[in-house]
Design a protein around this motif. Structure first.
Motif, PDB file in Angstrom:
ATOM      1  N   ALA A  59      70.832  29.289  16.396  1.00 35.53           N
ATOM      2  CA  ALA A  59      70.078  28.801  15.135  1.00 35.53           C
ATOM      3  C   ALA A  59      68.917  27.882  15.789  1.00 35.53           C
ATOM      4  O   ALA A  59      67.717  28.278  15.468  1.00 35.53           O
ATOM      5  CB  ALA A  59      70.850  28.232  14.281  1.00 35.53           C
TER       6      ALA A  59
ATOM      7  N   LEU B  42      66.044  29.934  17.638  1.00 34.15           N
ATOM      8  CA  LEU B  42      65.352  30.705  16.977  1.00 34.15           C
ATOM      9  C   LEU B  42      64.051  30.226  16.408  1.00 34.15           C
ATOM     10  O   LEU B  42      63.135  30.865  15.807  1.00 34.15           O
ATOM     11  CB  LEU B  42      66.192  31.566  16.080  1.00 34.15           C
ATOM     12  CG  LEU B  42      67.299  32.808  16.675  1.00 34.15           C
ATOM     13  CD1 LEU B  42      68.187  33.256  15.336  1.00 34.15           C
ATOM     14  CD2 LEU B  42      66.590  33.724  17.247  1.00 34.15           C
ATOM     15  N   GLU B  43      64.499  28.738  15.960  1.00 38.34           N
ATOM     16  CA  GLU B  43      63.248  28.123  15.220  1.00 38.34           C
ATOM     17  C   GLU B  43      62.049  28.401  15.974  1.00 38.34           C
ATOM     18  O   GLU B  43      60.702  28.175  15.772  1.00 38.34           O
ATOM     19  CB  GLU B  43      63.396  26.606  15.424  1.00 38.34           C
ATOM     20  CG  GLU B  43      64.615  25.977  14.381  1.00 38.34           C
ATOM     21  CD  GLU B  43      64.107  26.362  12.993  1.00 38.34           C
ATOM     22  OE1 GLU B  43      63.151  26.135  12.926  1.00 38.34           O
ATOM     23  OE2 GLU B  43      65.051  26.594  12.111  1.00 38.34           O
ATOM     24  N   GLU B  44      61.995  28.560  17.384  1.00 36.49           N
ATOM     25  CA  GLU B  44      60.824  28.959  18.114  1.00 36.49           C
ATOM     26  C   GLU B  44      59.982  30.120  17.534  1.00 36.49           C
ATOM     27  O   GLU B  44      58.571  30.554  17.465  1.00 36.49           O
ATOM     28  CB  GLU B  44      61.023  29.185  19.679  1.00 36.49           C
ATOM     29  CG  GLU B  44      59.731  29.174  20.365  1.00 36.49           C
ATOM     30  CD  GLU B  44      60.071  29.038  21.966  1.00 36.49           C
ATOM     31  OE1 GLU B  44      59.049  28.970  22.906  1.00 36.49           O
ATOM     32  OE2 GLU B  44      61.231  29.107  22.384  1.00 36.49           O
TER      33      GLU B  44
ATOM     34  N   ARG C 254      59.713  30.680  14.204  1.00 34.00           N
ATOM     35  CA  ARG C 254      59.420  30.312  12.940  1.00 34.00           C
ATOM     36  C   ARG C 254      58.033  30.463  12.605  1.00 34.00           C
ATOM     37  O   ARG C 254      57.229  29.776  13.372  1.00 34.00           O
ATOM     38  CB  ARG C 254      59.798  28.987  12.486  1.00 34.00           C
ATOM     39  CG  ARG C 254      59.487  28.528  11.092  1.00 34.00           C
ATOM     40  CD  ARG C 254      59.886  27.124  10.700  1.00 34.00           C
ATOM     41  NE  ARG C 254      61.466  27.078  10.666  1.00 34.00           N
ATOM     42  CZ  ARG C 254      62.070  27.165   9.704  1.00 34.00           C
ATOM     43  NH1 ARG C 254      61.537  27.637   8.531  1.00 34.00           N
ATOM     44  NH2 ARG C 254      63.402  26.864   9.720  1.00 34.00           N
ATOM     45  N   GLY C 255      57.543  31.302  11.547  1.00 36.66           N
ATOM     46  CA  GLY C 255      56.218  31.402  11.207  1.00 36.66           C
ATOM     47  C   GLY C 255      55.469  32.322  11.918  1.00 36.66           C
ATOM     48  O   GLY C 255      54.196  32.383  11.741  1.00 36.66           O
ATOM     49  N   THR C 256      55.894  33.067  13.130  1.00 34.09           N
ATOM     50  CA  THR C 256      54.962  33.913  13.964  1.00 34.09           C
ATOM     51  C   THR C 256      55.030  34.967  13.650  1.00 34.09           C
ATOM     52  O   THR C 256      55.675  35.568  12.593  1.00 34.09           O
ATOM     53  CB  THR C 256      55.751  33.730  15.298  1.00 34.09           C
ATOM     54  OG1 THR C 256      57.024  34.386  15.400  1.00 34.09           O
ATOM     55  CG2 THR C 256      55.680  32.260  15.853  1.00 34.09           C
TER      56      THR C 256
ATOM     57  N   ALA D  49      68.677  36.242  10.955  1.00 34.03           N
ATOM     58  CA  ALA D  49      68.072  35.043  10.964  1.00 34.03           C
ATOM     59  C   ALA D  49      66.675  35.051  11.301  1.00 34.03           C
ATOM     60  O   ALA D  49      65.953  34.243  10.838  1.00 34.03           O
ATOM     61  CB  ALA D  49      69.078  34.204  11.920  1.00 34.03           C
ATOM     62  N   VAL D  50      66.157  35.894  12.010  1.00 34.49           N
ATOM     63  CA  VAL D  50      64.861  36.038  12.540  1.00 34.49           C
ATOM     64  C   VAL D  50      64.135  36.397  11.353  1.00 34.49           C
ATOM     65  O   VAL D  50      62.905  35.760  11.206  1.00 34.49           O
ATOM     66  CB  VAL D  50      64.625  37.072  13.539  1.00 34.49           C
ATOM     67  CG1 VAL D  50      63.093  37.192  14.126  1.00 34.49           C
ATOM     68  CG2 VAL D  50      65.393  36.546  14.867  1.00 34.49           C
TER      69      VAL D  50
ATOM     70  N   LEU E 216      64.363  35.733   8.313  1.00 38.85           N
ATOM     71  CA  LEU E 216      64.251  34.371   7.391  1.00 38.85           C
ATOM     72  C   LEU E 216      63.135  33.464   7.900  1.00 38.85           C
ATOM     73  O   LEU E 216      62.625  32.751   7.269  1.00 38.85           O
ATOM     74  CB  LEU E 216      65.607  33.664   7.247  1.00 38.85           C
ATOM     75  CG  LEU E 216      66.681  34.416   6.332  1.00 38.85           C
ATOM     76  CD1 LEU E 216      68.190  33.567   6.521  1.00 38.85           C
ATOM     77  CD2 LEU E 216      66.413  34.650   4.997  1.00 38.85           C
ATOM     78  N   LEU E 217      63.162  33.283   9.277  1.00 43.84           N
ATOM     79  CA  LEU E 217      62.246  32.224  10.049  1.00 43.84           C
ATOM     80  C   LEU E 217      60.839  32.797  10.045  1.00 43.84           C
ATOM     81  O   LEU E 217      59.934  32.077   9.937  1.00 43.84           O
ATOM     82  CB  LEU E 217      62.965  31.957  11.160  1.00 43.84           C
ATOM     83  CG  LEU E 217      64.170  31.015  11.175  1.00 43.84           C
ATOM     84  CD1 LEU E 217      64.609  30.866  12.559  1.00 43.84           C
ATOM     85  CD2 LEU E 217      63.867  29.724  10.609  1.00 43.84           C
ATOM     86  N   ALA E 218      60.735  34.077  10.266  1.00 44.75           N
ATOM     87  CA  ALA E 218      59.607  34.810  10.591  1.00 44.75           C
ATOM     88  C   ALA E 218      59.301  36.193   9.913  1.00 44.75           C
ATOM     89  O   ALA E 218      59.600  37.332  10.403  1.00 44.75           O
ATOM     90  CB  ALA E 218      59.319  35.147  11.985  1.00 44.75           C
TER      91      ALA E 218
END
Length: 312
Positions: free
Chosen positions: A204, A207-209, A211-213, A241-242, A244-246
Protein backbone atom coordinates in the motif's frame (compact mmCIF):
# COMPACT_ATOMS: atom_id res chain seq x y z
CA UNK A 1 44.37 -63.14 -2.03
CA UNK A 2 42.21 -61.40 0.55
CA UNK A 3 43.49 -57.96 1.52
CA UNK A 4 44.03 -57.39 5.20
CA UNK A 5 43.09 -54.13 6.85
CA UNK A 6 46.29 -54.25 8.87
CA UNK A 7 46.88 -54.31 12.56
CA UNK A 8 47.28 -50.56 13.10
CA UNK A 9 44.60 -48.24 14.49
CA UNK A 10 43.51 -47.24 11.01
CA UNK A 11 43.06 -50.84 9.94
CA UNK A 12 41.06 -51.69 13.04
CA UNK A 13 38.77 -48.68 12.50
CA UNK A 14 38.27 -49.57 8.83
CA UNK A 15 37.41 -53.15 9.76
CA UNK A 16 34.94 -51.94 12.35
CA UNK A 17 33.27 -49.63 9.84
CA UNK A 18 33.04 -52.43 7.31
CA UNK A 19 31.40 -54.70 9.86
CA UNK A 20 28.93 -51.94 10.68
CA UNK A 21 28.08 -51.57 6.99
CA UNK A 22 29.54 -48.07 6.65
CA UNK A 23 32.21 -47.17 4.12
CA UNK A 24 35.29 -45.07 5.02
CA UNK A 25 34.34 -42.58 2.29
CA UNK A 26 30.91 -42.00 3.82
CA UNK A 27 32.45 -41.46 7.26
CA UNK A 28 34.97 -38.98 5.89
CA UNK A 29 32.20 -37.04 4.15
CA UNK A 30 30.17 -36.87 7.35
CA UNK A 31 33.19 -35.73 9.33
CA UNK A 32 33.92 -32.95 6.82
CA UNK A 33 30.29 -31.82 6.85
CA UNK A 34 30.26 -31.73 10.65
CA UNK A 35 33.39 -29.58 10.72
CA UNK A 36 32.51 -27.18 7.89
CA UNK A 37 28.71 -26.96 7.70
CA UNK A 38 26.96 -25.62 10.76
CA UNK A 39 23.25 -25.53 11.36
CA UNK A 40 22.20 -21.92 11.45
CA UNK A 41 25.72 -20.60 10.87
CA UNK A 42 26.97 -18.32 8.15
CA UNK A 43 24.72 -15.63 6.72
CA UNK A 44 21.28 -15.06 8.20
CA UNK A 45 18.08 -15.89 6.34
CA UNK A 46 15.88 -13.36 4.57
CA UNK A 47 13.18 -12.06 6.88
CA UNK A 48 10.24 -9.66 6.74
CA UNK A 49 10.68 -5.97 7.47
CA UNK A 50 13.95 -5.25 5.62
CA UNK A 51 14.93 -3.44 2.42
CA UNK A 52 17.92 -3.78 0.15
CA UNK A 53 18.98 -5.32 -3.15
CA UNK A 54 18.16 -8.74 -4.56
CA UNK A 55 20.95 -10.00 -6.78
CA UNK A 56 20.62 -12.94 -9.14
CA UNK A 57 23.46 -14.93 -10.63
CA UNK A 58 24.25 -18.24 -12.24
CA UNK A 59 24.03 -21.22 -9.88
CA UNK A 60 27.29 -22.05 -8.06
CA UNK A 61 28.64 -18.50 -8.58
CA UNK A 62 26.93 -16.95 -5.56
CA UNK A 63 30.12 -16.29 -3.58
CA UNK A 64 31.79 -14.53 -6.50
CA UNK A 65 28.65 -12.49 -7.17
CA UNK A 66 28.44 -11.47 -3.50
CA UNK A 67 32.07 -10.42 -3.40
CA UNK A 68 31.76 -8.33 -6.58
CA UNK A 69 28.49 -6.74 -5.51
CA UNK A 70 29.72 -5.76 -2.05
CA UNK A 71 32.91 -4.27 -3.43
CA UNK A 72 30.96 -2.27 -6.00
CA UNK A 73 28.36 -1.00 -3.52
CA UNK A 74 30.98 0.03 -0.97
CA UNK A 75 32.90 1.97 -3.59
CA UNK A 76 29.79 3.78 -4.82
CA UNK A 77 28.67 4.73 -1.33
CA UNK A 78 32.15 5.92 -0.41
CA UNK A 79 33.10 7.79 -3.59
CA UNK A 80 29.78 9.09 -4.87
CA UNK A 81 28.32 10.05 -1.48
CA UNK A 82 24.88 8.80 -2.37
CA UNK A 83 21.87 10.53 -0.80
CA UNK A 84 19.78 8.69 1.74
CA UNK A 85 16.02 8.28 1.68
CA UNK A 86 14.27 11.55 2.46
CA UNK A 87 17.41 13.69 2.13
CA UNK A 88 18.91 15.70 -0.68
CA UNK A 89 22.14 14.92 -2.49
CA UNK A 90 23.87 17.60 -0.40
CA UNK A 91 23.49 15.53 2.77
CA UNK A 92 26.65 14.87 4.78
CA UNK A 93 28.77 12.02 3.51
CA UNK A 94 28.07 8.67 5.08
CA UNK A 95 30.75 6.41 6.54
CA UNK A 96 31.60 3.61 4.20
CA UNK A 97 29.89 0.32 5.03
CA UNK A 98 31.46 -2.99 5.79
CA UNK A 99 30.06 -6.46 5.40
CA UNK A 100 28.39 -8.29 8.26
CA UNK A 101 28.80 -11.99 7.62
CA UNK A 102 29.10 -14.59 10.37
CA UNK A 103 31.81 -16.96 9.21
CA UNK A 104 33.00 -18.22 12.58
CA UNK A 105 31.41 -21.61 12.05
CA UNK A 106 33.63 -22.50 9.10
CA UNK A 107 36.81 -24.43 9.95
CA UNK A 108 39.59 -25.61 7.62
CA UNK A 109 39.43 -29.27 6.63
CA UNK A 110 42.18 -31.69 5.77
CA UNK A 111 40.52 -32.56 2.48
CA UNK A 112 41.12 -30.49 -0.63
CA UNK A 113 37.47 -29.46 -0.72
CA UNK A 114 37.60 -28.26 2.88
CA UNK A 115 40.80 -26.33 2.25
CA UNK A 116 39.31 -24.57 -0.77
CA UNK A 117 36.20 -23.61 1.19
CA UNK A 118 38.25 -22.35 4.13
CA UNK A 119 40.38 -20.21 1.82
CA UNK A 120 37.34 -18.69 0.15
CA UNK A 121 35.65 -17.94 3.44
CA UNK A 122 38.86 -16.36 4.75
CA UNK A 123 38.80 -13.93 1.82
CA UNK A 124 35.21 -12.95 2.59
CA UNK A 125 36.17 -12.49 6.24
CA UNK A 126 38.91 -10.06 5.25
CA UNK A 127 36.38 -8.10 3.18
CA UNK A 128 34.12 -7.80 6.21
CA UNK A 129 36.71 -5.91 8.28
CA UNK A 130 35.97 -2.16 8.53
CA UNK A 131 38.47 0.24 7.07
CA UNK A 132 40.81 2.00 9.48
CA UNK A 133 39.60 5.30 10.88
CA UNK A 134 35.98 4.78 9.79
CA UNK A 135 33.06 3.54 11.88
CA UNK A 136 31.37 0.34 10.84
CA UNK A 137 28.16 0.40 8.86
CA UNK A 138 27.05 -2.96 7.55
CA UNK A 139 25.74 -4.40 4.32
CA UNK A 140 24.34 -7.73 5.45
CA UNK A 141 24.15 -10.79 3.24
CA UNK A 142 20.85 -12.64 3.72
CA UNK A 143 20.27 -16.09 2.28
CA UNK A 144 17.03 -16.57 0.34
CA UNK A 145 17.13 -20.37 0.29
CA UNK A 146 16.89 -20.31 -3.51
CA UNK A 147 19.99 -21.04 -5.59
CA UNK A 148 21.23 -18.10 -7.63
CA UNK A 149 19.42 -15.52 -5.48
CA UNK A 150 21.05 -13.52 -2.67
CA UNK A 151 19.67 -10.56 -0.73
CA UNK A 152 21.91 -7.65 0.26
CA UNK A 153 20.25 -5.93 3.21
CA UNK A 154 20.92 -2.21 3.58
CA UNK A 155 21.39 -1.55 7.28
CA UNK A 156 21.12 2.21 6.79
CA UNK A 157 18.45 4.42 5.22
CA UNK A 158 20.19 4.34 1.83
CA UNK A 159 17.73 4.27 -1.05
CA UNK A 160 18.21 0.95 -2.91
CA UNK A 161 16.69 2.30 -6.13
CA UNK A 162 19.06 5.25 -6.33
CA UNK A 163 22.00 2.99 -5.57
CA UNK A 164 21.16 0.36 -8.19
CA UNK A 165 20.28 2.99 -10.80
CA UNK A 166 23.83 4.30 -10.49
CA UNK A 167 25.24 0.81 -11.03
CA UNK A 168 23.08 0.16 -14.10
CA UNK A 169 23.80 3.61 -15.54
CA UNK A 170 27.56 3.16 -15.22
CA UNK A 171 27.40 -0.26 -16.88
CA UNK A 172 25.29 1.07 -19.75
CA UNK A 173 27.58 4.05 -20.28
CA UNK A 174 30.84 2.11 -20.15
CA UNK A 175 29.75 -1.17 -21.70
CA UNK A 176 31.50 -2.93 -18.82
CA UNK A 177 30.01 -4.62 -15.77
CA UNK A 178 32.00 -4.20 -12.57
CA UNK A 179 30.19 -7.27 -11.22
CA UNK A 180 30.37 -9.77 -14.11
CA UNK A 181 28.92 -12.67 -12.11
CA UNK A 182 25.79 -10.66 -11.22
CA UNK A 183 22.91 -10.95 -13.71
CA UNK A 184 20.26 -8.72 -12.16
CA UNK A 185 20.24 -6.20 -9.32
CA UNK A 186 16.69 -5.54 -8.18
CA UNK A 187 15.97 -2.78 -5.65
CA UNK A 188 13.70 -4.12 -2.90
CA UNK A 189 11.69 -1.56 -0.94
CA UNK A 190 9.99 -3.93 1.51
CA UNK A 191 9.74 -7.58 2.53
CA UNK A 192 6.82 -9.29 4.22
CA UNK A 193 5.38 -12.75 4.88
CA UNK A 194 4.22 -14.43 1.67
CA UNK A 195 0.48 -14.17 2.36
CA UNK A 196 -1.99 -12.08 0.39
CA UNK A 197 -3.06 -9.94 3.35
CA UNK A 198 0.52 -9.11 4.33
CA UNK A 199 1.49 -8.40 0.73
CA UNK A 200 -1.37 -5.95 0.23
CA UNK A 201 -0.57 -4.20 3.51
CA UNK A 202 3.14 -3.86 2.68
CA UNK A 203 2.46 -2.78 -0.91
CA UNK A 204 0.00 0.00 0.00
CA UNK A 205 2.59 2.70 0.89
CA UNK A 206 4.81 1.70 -2.04
CA UNK A 207 1.99 2.05 -4.57
CA UNK A 208 1.51 5.69 -3.53
CA UNK A 209 4.28 6.50 -6.00
CA UNK A 210 1.83 5.69 -8.81
CA UNK A 211 -0.92 7.97 -7.48
CA UNK A 212 -2.31 10.25 -10.18
CA UNK A 213 0.15 9.09 -12.85
CA UNK A 214 -0.69 8.07 -16.40
CA UNK A 215 2.15 5.64 -16.88
CA UNK A 216 1.92 2.19 -18.35
CA UNK A 217 2.69 -0.50 -15.82
CA UNK A 218 2.95 -4.24 -15.31
CA UNK A 219 3.04 -6.51 -12.29
CA UNK A 220 6.22 -8.58 -12.38
CA UNK A 221 5.43 -11.83 -10.58
CA UNK A 222 8.13 -14.29 -9.54
CA UNK A 223 7.69 -17.29 -7.25
CA UNK A 224 10.13 -19.96 -6.13
CA UNK A 225 9.97 -22.68 -3.50
CA UNK A 226 6.40 -21.77 -2.59
CA UNK A 227 3.19 -23.49 -3.65
CA UNK A 228 0.81 -22.14 -1.02
CA UNK A 229 0.19 -18.62 -2.31
CA UNK A 230 -2.39 -17.93 -5.02
CA UNK A 231 -0.82 -15.95 -7.88
CA UNK A 232 -4.11 -14.71 -9.32
CA UNK A 233 -5.38 -13.39 -5.97
CA UNK A 234 -2.22 -11.38 -5.37
CA UNK A 235 -2.02 -9.94 -8.89
CA UNK A 236 -5.71 -9.03 -8.93
CA UNK A 237 -5.40 -7.35 -5.52
CA UNK A 238 -2.37 -5.28 -6.54
CA UNK A 239 -3.97 -4.31 -9.86
CA UNK A 240 -7.14 -3.18 -8.07
CA UNK A 241 -5.09 -1.04 -5.69
CA UNK A 242 -3.23 0.58 -8.60
CA UNK A 243 -6.55 1.26 -10.33
CA UNK A 244 -7.80 3.20 -7.33
CA UNK A 245 -4.63 5.29 -7.05
CA UNK A 246 -4.04 5.87 -10.77
CA UNK A 247 -7.25 5.43 -12.78
CA UNK A 248 -5.56 6.64 -15.97
CA UNK A 249 -2.61 4.26 -15.70
CA UNK A 250 -2.78 1.45 -18.21
CA UNK A 251 -1.51 -2.09 -18.19
CA UNK A 252 1.28 -2.88 -20.66
CA UNK A 253 2.80 -6.33 -20.34
CA UNK A 254 5.22 -5.76 -23.22
CA UNK A 255 7.05 -2.47 -22.64
CA UNK A 256 5.77 -0.97 -19.36
CA UNK A 257 7.14 2.30 -18.03
CA UNK A 258 6.86 1.10 -14.44
CA UNK A 259 6.80 -2.31 -12.77
CA UNK A 260 5.35 -3.47 -9.48
CA UNK A 261 7.69 -6.28 -8.46
CA UNK A 262 6.22 -9.12 -6.40
CA UNK A 263 8.94 -11.70 -5.76
CA UNK A 264 8.07 -14.69 -3.57
CA UNK A 265 10.86 -16.92 -2.29
CA UNK A 266 9.85 -19.57 0.21
CA UNK A 267 7.91 -17.81 3.00
CA UNK A 268 9.03 -14.22 2.24
CA UNK A 269 7.77 -11.80 -0.41
CA UNK A 270 9.93 -8.94 -1.70
CA UNK A 271 8.15 -5.84 -3.05
CA UNK A 272 9.17 -2.83 -5.14
CA UNK A 273 7.67 -0.14 -7.33
CA UNK A 274 10.23 0.57 -10.05
CA UNK A 275 9.38 3.65 -12.14
CA UNK A 276 12.32 3.40 -14.59
CA UNK A 277 11.96 -0.20 -15.66
CA UNK A 278 12.75 0.36 -19.33
CA UNK A 279 15.51 2.94 -18.82
CA UNK A 280 17.24 0.59 -16.36
CA UNK A 281 17.16 -2.36 -18.79
CA UNK A 282 14.80 -4.31 -16.51
CA UNK A 283 17.55 -3.98 -13.90
CA UNK A 284 19.58 -6.55 -15.80
CA UNK A 285 23.18 -5.52 -15.22
CA UNK A 286 24.56 -7.96 -17.75
CA UNK A 287 22.14 -6.84 -20.48
CA UNK A 288 22.90 -3.16 -19.81
CA UNK A 289 26.63 -3.62 -20.33
CA UNK A 290 26.27 -5.99 -23.29
CA UNK A 291 23.94 -3.60 -25.13
CA UNK A 292 26.60 -0.89 -25.11
CA UNK A 293 29.19 -3.39 -26.31
CA UNK A 294 26.94 -4.54 -29.17
CA UNK A 295 26.25 -0.95 -30.24
CA UNK A 296 29.98 -0.20 -30.25
CA UNK A 297 30.69 -3.29 -32.32
CA UNK A 298 28.10 -2.30 -34.94
CA UNK A 299 29.42 1.29 -35.08
CA UNK A 300 32.99 0.15 -35.60
CA UNK A 301 32.28 -2.32 -38.40
CA UNK A 302 34.68 -1.85 -41.36
CA UNK A 303 33.13 -0.50 -44.50
CA UNK A 304 32.77 -2.87 -47.43
CA UNK A 305 35.23 -2.09 -50.23
CA UNK A 306 33.71 -0.55 -53.32
CA UNK A 307 34.47 -2.73 -56.27
CA UNK A 308 35.08 -1.20 -59.68
CA UNK A 309 32.47 -2.20 -62.26
CA UNK A 310 33.54 -5.03 -64.50
CA UNK A 311 34.49 -4.11 -68.06
CA UNK A 312 31.74 -4.78 -70.53
Amino acid sequence: MKRSHGTGPGGVQAAARKQAGRSPTADQGKAWKKQNVSKGGGSADLVAGVHGILITCDIHTEKKAIRECLTLLERLIDEDQLPVSGQSAAAPSLPAPSVSIDLAAAKPSRSSLGSALASELAELREMSKPSKGRPQRALSVLQTGCAGNVFIKLETSLDPTHLVDRVIHQAAESGFSQAPHVVRMLPIHATCPAHREHIMQAAAPLLEELRGTKVSYAIEWRRRCNTGIDKKEVIDGVAAAVGLLAPEARVDLGQPDAVVLVDVMKSICSLSVLMRWQQMHHYNLRAASEKKARCSAVTNLPEDPIEAPADA
